[in-house]
Design a protein around this motif. Structure first.
Motif, PDB file in Angstrom:
ATOM      1  N   PRO A  99      -5.902  -9.448 -11.003  1.00 20.24           N
ATOM      2  CA  PRO A  99      -7.006  -8.492 -11.098  1.00 20.24           C
ATOM      3  C   PRO A  99      -8.054  -8.988 -12.084  1.00 20.24           C
ATOM      4  CG  PRO A  99      -5.047  -7.657 -12.235  1.00 20.24           C
ATOM      5  CD  PRO A  99      -4.767  -9.083 -11.871  1.00 20.24           C
ATOM      6  N   GLY A 100      -9.190  -8.280 -12.134  1.00 21.92           N
ATOM      7  CA  GLY A 100     -10.267  -8.683 -13.029  1.00 21.92           C
ATOM      8  C   GLY A 100     -11.201  -9.629 -12.308  1.00 21.92           C
ATOM      9  N   ILE A 149       4.284  -7.338 -13.989  1.00 17.63           N
ATOM     10  CA  ILE A 149       3.128  -7.741 -14.804  1.00 17.63           C
ATOM     11  C   ILE A 149       3.586  -8.808 -15.800  1.00 17.63           C
ATOM     12  CG2 ILE A 149       1.248  -6.923 -16.309  1.00 17.63           C
ATOM     13  CD1 ILE A 149       1.641  -5.144 -13.665  1.00 17.63           C
ATOM     14  N   ARG A 157     -14.025  -1.988  -9.016  1.00 19.66           N
ATOM     15  CA  ARG A 157     -15.402  -1.484  -9.107  1.00 19.66           C
ATOM     16  C   ARG A 157     -16.413  -2.386  -8.406  1.00 19.66           C
ATOM     17  NH1 ARG A 157     -14.574  -0.326 -15.401  1.00 19.66           N
ATOM     18  NH2 ARG A 157     -12.838  -1.740 -14.929  1.00 19.66           N
ATOM     19  N   LEU A 163      -1.893  -9.571 -18.712  1.00 23.61           N
ATOM     20  CA  LEU A 163      -2.894  -8.527 -18.477  1.00 23.61           C
ATOM     21  C   LEU A 163      -4.299  -9.112 -18.583  1.00 23.61           C
ATOM     22  CD1 LEU A 163      -1.196  -5.721 -20.555  1.00 23.61           C
ATOM     23  CD2 LEU A 163      -1.832  -5.467 -18.164  1.00 23.61           C
ATOM     24  N   SER A 164      -5.233  -8.459 -17.908  1.00 21.49           N
ATOM     25  CA  SER A 164      -6.601  -9.003 -17.905  1.00 21.49           C
ATOM     26  C   SER A 164      -7.432  -8.512 -19.086  1.00 21.49           C
ATOM     27  CB  SER A 164      -7.299  -8.618 -16.596  1.00 21.49           C
ATOM     28  OG  SER A 164      -7.420  -7.212 -16.514  1.00 21.49           O
ATOM     29  N   VAL A 200      -7.637  -9.096  -6.921  1.00 23.74           N
ATOM     30  CA  VAL A 200      -7.866  -7.650  -6.898  1.00 23.74           C
ATOM     31  C   VAL A 200      -9.301  -7.350  -7.314  1.00 23.74           C
ATOM     32  CG1 VAL A 200      -7.161  -5.425  -7.862  1.00 23.74           C
ATOM     33  CG2 VAL A 200      -5.465  -7.265  -7.613  1.00 23.74           C
ATOM     34  N   VAL A 201     -10.007  -6.641  -6.460  1.00 26.63           N
ATOM     35  CA  VAL A 201     -11.371  -6.223  -6.809  1.00 26.63           C
ATOM     36  C   VAL A 201     -11.440  -4.698  -6.730  1.00 26.63           C
ATOM     37  CG1 VAL A 201     -13.835  -6.493  -6.324  1.00 26.63           C
ATOM     38  CG2 VAL A 201     -12.248  -8.330  -5.716  1.00 26.63           C
ATOM     39  N   LYS A 205      -4.683  -1.188  -3.285  1.00 22.64           N
ATOM     40  CA  LYS A 205      -3.990  -0.844  -4.537  1.00 22.64           C
ATOM     41  C   LYS A 205      -4.523   0.478  -5.048  1.00 22.64           C
ATOM     42  CE  LYS A 205      -4.824  -2.787  -8.641  1.00 22.64           C
ATOM     43  NZ  LYS A 205      -4.750  -1.615  -9.502  1.00 22.64           N
ATOM     44  N   HIS A 215      -3.897   3.963  -7.934  1.00 24.14           N
ATOM     45  CA  HIS A 215      -3.204   4.652  -9.033  1.00 24.14           C
ATOM     46  C   HIS A 215      -3.168   6.089  -8.559  1.00 24.14           C
ATOM     47  CE1 HIS A 215      -3.460   1.332 -11.941  1.00 24.14           C
ATOM     48  NE2 HIS A 215      -4.681   1.112 -11.491  1.00 24.14           N
ATOM     49  N   ALA A 264      -8.772  -2.439  -5.252  1.00 25.73           N
ATOM     50  CA  ALA A 264      -8.261  -1.380  -6.124  1.00 25.73           C
ATOM     51  C   ALA A 264      -9.140  -0.158  -5.899  1.00 25.73           C
ATOM     52  CB  ALA A 264      -8.325  -1.824  -7.581  1.00 25.73           C
ATOM     53  N   VAL A 305       1.875 -10.313 -11.512  1.00 20.40           N
ATOM     54  CA  VAL A 305       0.462 -10.063 -11.779  1.00 20.40           C
ATOM     55  C   VAL A 305       0.135 -10.880 -13.020  1.00 20.40           C
ATOM     56  CG1 VAL A 305      -1.296  -8.309 -12.142  1.00 20.40           C
ATOM     57  CG2 VAL A 305       0.805  -7.714 -10.931  1.00 20.40           C
ATOM     58  N   GLN A 333     -11.990  -4.813 -20.230  1.00 21.74           N
ATOM     59  CA  GLN A 333     -11.690  -5.555 -18.996  1.00 21.74           C
ATOM     60  C   GLN A 333     -12.486  -6.865 -18.963  1.00 21.74           C
ATOM     61  OE1 GLN A 333      -9.676  -6.192 -16.768  1.00 21.74           O
ATOM     62  NE2 GLN A 333     -10.086  -5.188 -14.829  1.00 21.74           N
ATOM     63  N   ASP A 382      -9.850   2.809  -7.126  1.00 22.56           N
ATOM     64  CA  ASP A 382      -9.685   3.710  -8.274  1.00 22.56           C
ATOM     65  C   ASP A 382     -10.733   4.821  -8.271  1.00 22.56           C
ATOM     66  OD1 ASP A 382      -7.560   2.147  -9.084  1.00 22.56           O
ATOM     67  OD2 ASP A 382      -8.815   0.829 -10.306  1.00 22.56           O
TER      68      ASP A 382
HETATM   69  P1  5BU Z   1     -11.695  -3.281 -11.631  1.00 24.55           P
HETATM   70  O1  5BU Z   1     -12.484  -2.091 -11.293  1.00 24.55           O
HETATM   71  O2  5BU Z   1     -11.943  -4.473 -10.677  1.00 24.55           O
HETATM   72  O3  5BU Z   1     -11.780  -3.645 -13.092  1.00 24.55           O
HETATM   73  O4  5BU Z   1     -10.186  -2.826 -11.332  1.00 24.55           O
HETATM   74  C1  5BU Z   1      -9.090  -3.603 -11.636  1.00 24.55           C
HETATM   75  C2  5BU Z   1      -7.818  -2.913 -11.193  1.00 24.55           C
HETATM   76  O5  5BU Z   1      -6.718  -3.755 -11.477  1.00 24.55           O
HETATM   77  C3  5BU Z   1      -7.535  -1.614 -11.898  1.00 24.55           C
HETATM   78  O6  5BU Z   1      -6.908  -0.759 -10.973  1.00 24.55           O
HETATM   79  C4  5BU Z   1      -6.574  -1.968 -12.989  1.00 24.55           C
HETATM   80  O7  5BU Z   1      -5.683  -0.913 -13.303  1.00 24.55           O
HETATM   81  C5  5BU Z   1      -5.836  -3.129 -12.401  1.00 24.55           C
HETATM   82  N1  5BU Z   1      -5.380  -4.127 -13.395  1.00 24.55           N
HETATM   83  C6  5BU Z   1      -6.264  -4.824 -14.187  1.00 24.55           C
HETATM   84  O8  5BU Z   1      -7.469  -4.641 -14.122  1.00 24.55           O
HETATM   85  N2  5BU Z   1      -5.793  -5.733 -15.080  1.00 24.55           N
HETATM   86  C7  5BU Z   1      -4.481  -6.004 -15.228  1.00 24.55           C
HETATM   87  O9  5BU Z   1      -4.103  -6.866 -16.014  1.00 24.55           O
HETATM   88  C8  5BU Z   1      -3.591  -5.286 -14.389  1.00 24.55           C
HETATM   89  C9  5BU Z   1      -4.066  -4.371 -13.500  1.00 24.55           C
HETATM   90 BR1  5BU Z   1      -1.821  -5.630 -14.551  1.00 24.55          BR
END
Ligand code: 5BU
Length: 473
Positions: free
Chosen positions: A410-411, A360, A444, A363-364, A441-442, A273, A275, A249, A393, A423, A251
């Protein structure tokens, strides 16, 4: 009236019911073998079986009309045909192999959206082949509530289908059969006991069975399944080719940073991934460069937009995304019809039919409002739009059983278990083994690391090795 006892004896005589030691398709040894395929050579016996099926349909006043019959290919096809003529109910045929030319229909025969279907099958063990037919019927907007089976091997398949909300009627079960054959002197006490013990010792674990089907199957095999859509196949194949199930990710705040981090992690990822609406200074040239990197390093681009509006709005939004993102995320809050908007865009942009959606389902983050019911309904939507849905997801192992749907989770972070905004993180091995993720998904954990390239490599290795371990256990 059909003499059911006599029918069982006849089935034994024509060797449709066999006892001894047999190797099943799975390689497992069984103490009995049911081969109802031979029945087509005995029209009188076929007639009797079909009369029993017809009678059970006609005596059930709860069956919803308009109604069709569909035999699971191939053994149940002649049975369904005779029952169709007996009851005057029209038949549908599920293609085992989807046509590659013409209409690409899964189901042959005339029907309207929402019509009801009774599925007919010869033998039930795990219920898998029945489910394949049921899913294709549902996918074609037909409604399946009833299944009629000639013989239940009593290994848990019936309970599994019941759990999925199907009413299953079995004409005979294996215990009844061996009891009658023993009473008639056709089976010895030992043979009888062998079958009873075998059935007791070979129960499928319903929950485990469904989950294992996906998590124990290799990506390679999952790509080859008939039900796997073209885009999902593409993702699986890419992962196998590149040996990675890491999605980064990215971001970051600026377009410049985006290109830098992408280049650093590119050799290690299957999906990048983004945004895109949260990144400053993104221009057409940024997107072009991103696409070049995707081509050069063989990864896919996912826009994590989490679209959630009514179908028409989602359609308008998606038109802006389809031109550059291979994959997009959506919420299921607006219901399945919203996916139709996306489907229309994908179908219209036929040169771009390498596009897919992730929905989705969970959610995490802490305190989110998604309920178990919401997640379950989301899975149904994914099943109904299998041509465009690549995956879900989600956060837990028991959401997806279908091997043709990918789980993206993710998470993931090895350094911390949460952030200050809710998170929640897990470590790579847990996310693959315990949570059942196919792709992790990783964010940060990688782009904030001192050496993102090295860190991405380390996550990639951990995730891929755990996946290999998962399918080998
Ligand atoms: P992180 O930096 O590893 O916390 O990023 C996680 C990414 O996954 C981030 O872009 C979120 O928008 C995305 N995400 C998430 O963290 N949890 C979820 O449940 C979903 C998406 Br759906």
């Amino acid at each position: 009236m059909i003499d059911q006892r006599a029918l069982i004896i006849s089935l034994h005589e024509i060797k449709a019911l066999k006892f001894g030691t047999f190797q099943l398709k799975s390689g497992e040894l069984s103490k009995f073998y049911l081969d109802l395929r031979v029945v087509v050579s005995y029209p009188k016996i076929l007639r009797q079986i079909c009369s029993l099926v017809s009678a059970s349909i006609q005596s059930d006043t709860n069956v919803k009309k308009p109604l069709h019959l569909c035999g699971v290919p191939y053994t149940a096809l002649p049975i369904a045909t005779v029952v169709s003529i007996d009851t005057n109910l029209p038949m549908l045929i599920r293609r085992k192999e989807q046509k590659t030319y013409g209409t690409k229909k899964l189901i042959d025969g005339e029907y309207l959206c929402g019509d009801n279907v009774i599925v007919i099958e010869d033998v039930i063990t795990t219920g898998e082949s029945i489910m394949e037919t049921v899913k294709d019927l549902q996918y074609s907007n037909l409604n399946v509530e009833y299944v009629i089976v000639i013989v239940d091997r009593q290994q848990g398949g019936l309970q599994r289908l019941s759990k999925k909300g199907l009413k299953v009627l079995c004409l005979f079960n294996i215990t009844q059969i061996v009891t009658i054959l023993k009473e008639e002197g056709k089976l010895s006490d030992l043979e009888y006991q062998d079958v009873v013990d075998y059935v007791k010792d070979h129960q499928i674990d319903i929950i485990d069975y469904d989950n294992k089907l996906r998590t124990k199957t290799s990506f390679q095999r999952r790509a080859e399944l008939l039900e796997t859509s073209k885009m999902t196949q593409k993702v699986f194949k890419l992962m196998v080719e590149k040996k990675t199930n890491l999605c980064v990710a990215a971001d970051v705040e600026t377009a410049e940073e985006l290109l830098i981090i992408t280049e650093q992690v590119a050799p290690h990822i299957c999906i990048l991934k983004v945004h895109i609406d949260a990144i400053n200074g993104v221009t057409e040239s940024t997107i072009k460069q991103l696409q070049q990197l995707a081509k050069q390093y063989n990864f896919l681009i996912m826009e994590d937009r989490k679209m959630a509006d009514i179908g028409n709005t989602v359609k308008l939004q998606y038109k802006k995304i389809i031109s550059w993102a291979d994959l997009v995320t959506v919420h299921s809050i607006s219901g399945g019809i919203m996916l139709k908007g996306i489907q229309e865009v994908i179908q219209h942009e036929s040169q771009l039919n390498n596009r897919g959606v992730f929905i989705i389902a969970e959610l995490s983050c802490e305190g989110n409002l998604i309920t178990q019911q919401y997640t379950k309904e989301t899975v149904k939507i994914a099943e109904n739009y299998r041509d465009i849905v690549v995956g879900l997801v989600c956060q837990t192992n028991n959401v997806i059983s279908m091997p043709n749907i990918l789980q993206l989770t993710p998470g993931v972070n090895i350094k911390t278990s949460s952030d200050h905004l809710g998170q929640k993180y897990q470590i790579p091995s847990d996310v693959i083994l315990i949570k059942g993720a196919d792709v992790a998904v990783v964010g940060r954990g990688i782009y904030e690391a001192t050496n993102p390239a090295e860190t991405a490599k380390m996550y990639r290795e951990q995730l891929w090795n755990t996946y290999l371990e998962r399918i080998s256990i």
